[in-house]
Design a protein around this motif. Structure first.
Motif, short mmCIF file in Angstrom:
data_model
loop_
_atom_site.label_atom_id
_atom_site.label_comp_id
_atom_site.label_asym_id
_atom_site.label_seq_id
_atom_site.Cartn_x
_atom_site.Cartn_y
_atom_site.Cartn_z
N GLY A 174 -65.13 16.27 -7.65
CA GLY A 174 -64.40 16.11 -6.39
C GLY A 174 -64.52 14.71 -5.83
O GLY A 174 -65.31 13.89 -6.28
N LEU A 175 -63.70 14.45 -4.80
CA LEU A 175 -63.74 13.14 -4.18
C LEU A 175 -63.33 13.25 -2.71
O LEU A 175 -62.80 14.27 -2.27
N GLY A 176 -63.61 12.18 -1.95
CA GLY A 176 -63.26 12.18 -0.54
C GLY A 176 -62.99 10.75 -0.09
O GLY A 176 -63.57 9.81 -0.62
N VAL A 177 -62.09 10.60 0.88
CA VAL A 177 -61.79 9.26 1.38
C VAL A 177 -61.97 9.27 2.89
O VAL A 177 -61.62 10.23 3.58
N ASN A 178 -62.55 8.18 3.39
CA ASN A 178 -62.85 8.09 4.82
C ASN A 178 -62.83 6.62 5.21
O ASN A 178 -63.66 5.85 4.75
N GLY A 179 -61.88 6.22 6.03
CA GLY A 179 -61.77 4.81 6.40
C GLY A 179 -61.54 3.97 5.16
O GLY A 179 -60.65 4.27 4.36
N ASN A 180 -62.40 2.98 4.94
CA ASN A 180 -62.21 2.14 3.76
C ASN A 180 -63.16 2.53 2.63
O ASN A 180 -63.40 1.75 1.71
N TYR A 183 -65.30 8.18 -1.95
CA TYR A 183 -66.49 8.75 -2.58
C TYR A 183 -66.07 9.60 -3.77
O TYR A 183 -65.25 10.51 -3.62
N VAL A 184 -66.62 9.30 -4.93
CA VAL A 184 -66.24 10.05 -6.13
C VAL A 184 -67.49 10.70 -6.74
O VAL A 184 -68.46 10.02 -7.05
N CYS A 185 -67.45 12.03 -6.87
CA CYS A 185 -68.58 12.75 -7.46
C CYS A 185 -68.51 12.64 -8.98
O CYS A 185 -67.45 12.82 -9.58
N ASN A 186 -69.65 12.36 -9.58
CA ASN A 186 -69.70 12.20 -11.03
C ASN A 186 -70.62 13.21 -11.69
O ASN A 186 -71.21 12.92 -12.73
N GLY A 187 -70.77 14.39 -11.08
CA GLY A 187 -71.65 15.39 -11.68
C GLY A 187 -73.08 14.86 -11.78
O GLY A 187 -73.61 14.28 -10.82
N LEU A 191 -73.09 9.94 -7.44
CA LEU A 191 -71.94 9.75 -6.55
C LEU A 191 -71.63 8.26 -6.50
O LEU A 191 -72.53 7.44 -6.31
N THR A 192 -70.37 7.91 -6.69
CA THR A 192 -70.00 6.50 -6.67
C THR A 192 -69.17 6.20 -5.42
O THR A 192 -68.32 6.99 -5.04
N VAL A 193 -69.46 5.08 -4.78
CA VAL A 193 -68.73 4.67 -3.59
C VAL A 193 -67.86 3.46 -3.92
O VAL A 193 -68.33 2.49 -4.52
N TYR A 194 -66.58 3.56 -3.56
CA TYR A 194 -65.65 2.46 -3.77
C TYR A 194 -65.15 1.96 -2.41
O TYR A 194 -64.94 2.75 -1.49
N ASP A 195 -64.91 0.66 -2.32
CA ASP A 195 -64.28 0.08 -1.15
C ASP A 195 -62.77 0.11 -1.38
O ASP A 195 -62.27 -0.42 -2.37
N VAL A 196 -62.05 0.78 -0.48
CA VAL A 196 -60.60 0.85 -0.64
C VAL A 196 -59.90 0.15 0.53
O VAL A 196 -58.86 0.59 1.01
N THR A 206 -71.34 1.02 -4.61
CA THR A 206 -72.71 1.46 -4.87
C THR A 206 -72.71 2.85 -5.50
O THR A 206 -71.65 3.47 -5.64
N GLU A 207 -73.89 3.29 -5.86
CA GLU A 207 -74.02 4.56 -6.56
C GLU A 207 -75.25 5.29 -6.04
O GLU A 207 -76.26 4.66 -5.74
N ILE A 208 -75.12 6.60 -5.89
CA ILE A 208 -76.28 7.41 -5.48
C ILE A 208 -76.60 8.33 -6.64
O ILE A 208 -75.73 9.08 -7.10
N THR A 209 -77.82 8.30 -7.12
CA THR A 209 -78.18 9.14 -8.27
C THR A 209 -79.32 10.09 -7.89
O THR A 209 -79.83 10.05 -6.78
N GLY A 210 -79.68 10.92 -8.82
CA GLY A 210 -80.81 11.82 -8.59
C GLY A 210 -80.39 13.24 -8.25
O GLY A 210 -81.22 14.14 -8.19
N LYS A 211 -79.10 13.44 -8.01
CA LYS A 211 -78.60 14.80 -7.77
C LYS A 211 -77.32 14.98 -8.59
O LYS A 211 -76.69 14.00 -9.00
N THR A 212 -76.93 16.23 -8.76
CA THR A 212 -75.69 16.53 -9.46
C THR A 212 -74.60 16.81 -8.41
O THR A 212 -74.62 17.84 -7.76
N PHE A 213 -73.70 15.85 -8.25
CA PHE A 213 -72.69 15.93 -7.20
C PHE A 213 -71.39 16.55 -7.71
O PHE A 213 -70.85 16.13 -8.73
#
Lengths: 251, 220
Positions: A174-180, A183-187, A191-196, A206-213
């Motif tokens: 799944g993914l979500g967009v908020n402002g700029n 957020y893209v879940c990578n299992g 979780l990867t964050v992109y600037d849009v 940036t990237e958040i690891t350690g959980k299955t998103f």
């Protein structure tokens, strides 16, 4: 006089509040009271509940919640996976295409456009902000015959979405967009964050690891994340591009 | 082996039997959808694509279905309480399912069991405050104090405006046959699971038991 001032202040707050939520939370644009995730098959817009099954879109009038009334069923395609409301449109993700439906007649949504993906995949949620639609395509074959990706479409013309960008990704959900921030879940990969800020050109932040998103809902300055064993909350009020861990409930 | 034109359903079944070792999980879904009389239009070209792709590279393509193996058999029930929506005490999350947030409350599906209700008014201390039992629950939406979810293949509306008096207020029967498709559990290694194909005429499946089964037709 005091009452009038109070009333005025109240109204002002209400206006401010509604304009804020519209700005910060696209997922709830059509929902007065919350937001669902990008992988949902149920969504509510106005007085209607819209449900996608594998092939069709079903519409229920829910103005009287104790008596939902089935209003219509529209054949959409095959392998329909997700539904996402945005303003007066519904975006439906399937394994092979993204479909856009107009809610001009809410009891009978009408398809006004679609974009065919170049290859058949599975798990394909789509989220929207302004003129950009973001979808993840997850290659689900046992032999890696194709690359999973994040795709960005220009939907300024709903009838003919234009593919603008394709970014290779390991295994998106799944993914979500908020402002700029996107957020893209990578299992298992996190979780990867992109600037849009430039909507059609996501830039890795940036990237958040350690959980299955699996999915995210950005709502009211908090990123609600569906993880394999429960959920986790991240603060995105301070800097949407750098979610800060708050808490989780696992088990 | 591959037909050049789209065959009739009976041909497709035959083809599946011949080729189920190359269709992967799709084979089961496909088989179940036919047996459960779910109207599910399979795009034949899409199937073909899968068949071609999987047959060309699936390392399991030489596997044949076992004649006898340890597998799963459905436990059927005609117990109508299985269709009851009830409020229960908070319970552990086994698998985090789909979510809906109001900014104050978070509803998270426990796939096939129900919905966790979480109060996160204080985000640093989210609290589970209850659980709504709804068998085969997979989806959720919410508006004005009402949860919209599925219970088996039914749409149900649950009034949660008073958290101490959660109750079903509306139901439309059998509108989501897809959501009631049932499979036995997979183990952590994701190995192939064989099972006796569900027969909806025998009632609601409330569980699976492991036993030796002969000539399994369904697997995932």
């Amino acid at each position: 006089m005091k009452t009038i001032t109070k009333l005025f202040l109240g109204l002002l707050l209400l206006v401010l509040y509604t304009s804020c939520t519209k700005e910060s939370n696209s997922a709830s644009a059509n929902q007065s009271s919350g937001a669902g995730g990008s992988t949902a098959r149920f969504t509510i817009a106005g007085n209607y509940l819209y449900v996608v099954d594998h092939t069709s879109l079903k519409t229920f009038l829910i103005s009287d919640p104790s008596h939902p009334v089935s209003k219509s069923k529209t054949e959409v395609g095959v392998n329909i996976e997700t539904i996402f409301p945005y303003r007066d449109k519904l975006f439906i993700g399937s394994s092979s295409a993204m479909y856009i439906f107009s809610l001009t007649e809410p009891d009978r949504p009408e398809q006004i456009g679609h974009a065919q993906y170049q290859i058949h995949m599975s798990c394909d949620p789509v989220v929207v902000k302004d003129q950009a639609a973001y979808a993840t395509l997850r290659a689900d074959g046992p032999c890696g015959w194709s690359q999973s990706s994040l795709v960005v479409y220009d939907i300024s013309s709903f009838s003919s979405p234009v593919l603008k960008t394709t970014i290779s990704i390991f295994s998106p959900y799944g993914l979500g967009v908020n402002g700029n921030a996107l957020y893209v879940c990578n299992g298992e990969a996190g979780l990867t964050v992109y600037d849009v800020s430039v909507p059609f050109t996501p830039v890795y932040k940036t990237e958040i690891t350690g959980k299955t998103f699996y999915d995210v809902i950005p709502y009211d300055n908090i990123l609600v994340c569906q993880v394999s064993d429960g959920f986790a909350l991240y603060d995105i009020g301070t800097d949407p591009l750098n979610p800060v861990y708050i808490s989780n409930v696992l088990n | 082996m591959l037909h050049e034109t789209a065959p009739a359903d009976s041909d497709l079944i035959f083809m599946r039997k011949q080729r189920n070792h190359v269709l992967g999980n799709q084979g089961v879904l496909y088989y179940l959808s036919l047996t459960n009389i779910v109207i599910m239009k399979i795009n034949f070209r899409w199937l073909l694509l899968f068949a071609v792709i999987f047959s060309s590279c699936d390392p399991r393509r030489n596997v044949v279905l076992p004649q006898e193996t340890i597998g799963y058999v459905p436990i059927y029930s005609n117990n109508t309480t299985a269709k009851q929506i009830s409020a229960e005490l908070p319970r552990p999350t086994i698998k985090g399912g789909k979510m809906f947030t109001t900014g104050k409350f978070l509803f998270q599906v426990e796939p096939d069991s129900g919905i966790h209700i979480i109060n996160y008014t204080d985000p640093s201390h989210p609290q589970k405050i209850g659980f709504i039992r709804s068998f085969l629950c997979k989806e959720i939406s919410f508006k004005n104090g009402f949860i919209y979810t599925n219970n088996f293949s039914d749409l149900v509306v649950i009034d949660i405006s008073d958290i101490n008096h959660i109750h079903e207020i509306g139901r439309v029967e059998n509108v989501f046959p897809d959501l009631a498709l049932q499979y036995p559990p997979k183990d952590q290694n994701n190995t192939t699971v064989y099972f006796e194909c569900p027969d909806p005429s025998k009632g609601i499946i409330t569980g699976w038991k492991q036993q030796i089964i002969k000539n399994p037709k369904c697997w995932r």
